[in-house]
Design a protein around this motif. Sequence first.
Motif, mmCIF file in Angstrom:
data_model
loop_
_atom_site.group_PDB
_atom_site.id
_atom_site.type_symbol
_atom_site.label_atom_id
_atom_site.label_comp_id
_atom_site.label_asym_id
_atom_site.label_seq_id
_atom_site.Cartn_x
_atom_site.Cartn_y
_atom_site.Cartn_z
ATOM 1 N N VAL A 21 0.886 -1.155 0.000
ATOM 2 C CA VAL A 21 0.000 0.000 0.000
ATOM 3 C C VAL A 21 0.929 1.211 0.000
ATOM 4 N N ASP A 22 0.996 1.855 -1.147
ATOM 5 C CA ASP A 22 2.043 2.845 -1.386
ATOM 6 C C ASP A 22 1.548 4.285 -1.279
ATOM 7 N N ILE A 23 0.547 4.522 -0.473
ATOM 8 C CA ILE A 23 0.003 5.872 -0.362
ATOM 9 C C ILE A 23 1.010 6.813 0.293
ATOM 10 N N MET A 72 8.077 9.025 1.626
ATOM 11 C CA MET A 72 8.968 9.007 2.786
ATOM 12 C C MET A 72 10.427 9.097 2.354
ATOM 13 N N SER A 73 11.255 9.544 3.276
ATOM 14 C CA SER A 73 12.698 9.558 3.039
ATOM 15 C C SER A 73 13.207 8.116 3.018
ATOM 16 N N PRO A 74 14.365 7.861 2.404
ATOM 17 C CA PRO A 74 14.918 6.504 2.398
ATOM 18 C C PRO A 74 15.087 5.919 3.808
ATOM 19 N N GLN A 116 11.624 4.877 4.944
ATOM 20 C CA GLN A 116 11.259 3.680 4.184
ATOM 21 C C GLN A 116 11.960 2.457 4.763
ATOM 22 N N ALA A 117 13.232 2.619 5.103
ATOM 23 C CA ALA A 117 13.991 1.515 5.702
ATOM 24 C C ALA A 117 13.379 1.100 7.037
ATOM 25 N N LEU A 118 12.951 2.072 7.813
ATOM 26 C CA LEU A 118 12.340 1.775 9.115
ATOM 27 C C LEU A 118 11.015 1.020 8.935
ATOM 28 N N SER A 123 20.072 3.823 0.325
ATOM 29 C CA SER A 123 18.720 3.277 0.237
ATOM 30 C C SER A 123 18.810 1.763 0.144
ATOM 31 N N HIS A 124 17.802 1.100 0.638
ATOM 32 C CA HIS A 124 17.777 -0.363 0.562
ATOM 33 C C HIS A 124 16.945 -0.856 -0.610
#
Length: 186
Positions: free
Chosen positions: A83-85, A90-92, A95-97, A176-177
């Motif tokens: 779900v990419d809303i 978000m910052s990288p 996103q990693a978190l 970034s991951h």
Amino acid sequence: MPGRPATRCLTIASAIDHLTGWLGRTLSWLTLLMVLLTGAVVLLRYAFGVGATAMQELVLYAHALVFMGAAAWALQRDAHVRVDIFFRRMSPRRQALVDLTGSLFFMLPVCLFLAWNCWDYVAVSWARQERSADAGGLSWVYLQKSIILLLVSTLLLQALAQIIKTLCVLTGALPSHLPAKHGEHL
């Protein structure tokens, strides 16, 4: 520049990514086999009036291998359902978190639950050398059931790689991951 422990961890993650990618690309060729076998089954049935139970079951085996065997590849390529809303904005680091939390609290428990619950199911099938119940079917139902363990093991390995990469992002050792999308470079 990542430190020595981060470099070692990234080497492990890279090796897992390489294995996952190889397996996914290899299994993706089974889709061509599925098309050809399905075409042959239809041709045999409607042109010659011949049933092909073993070929139909082989299509099912290939289907299971494609989807369960390549699930970790979809995770690695960030091609899974998300779900990419909010995530894409978000910052990288955030996103990693999010992905670290998902791996630790969802992916790992689900994989361990599946492993725990399917182990006896697969073991009993192997002990009985389970065969198809249909006349003319394949003798390897136990192999098909083992694909569940392939799913679990590859997802666990890929989750480990994802955890390593997300931790490297959170510590600043990696920008970034996520894999680069077409036209983007990390």
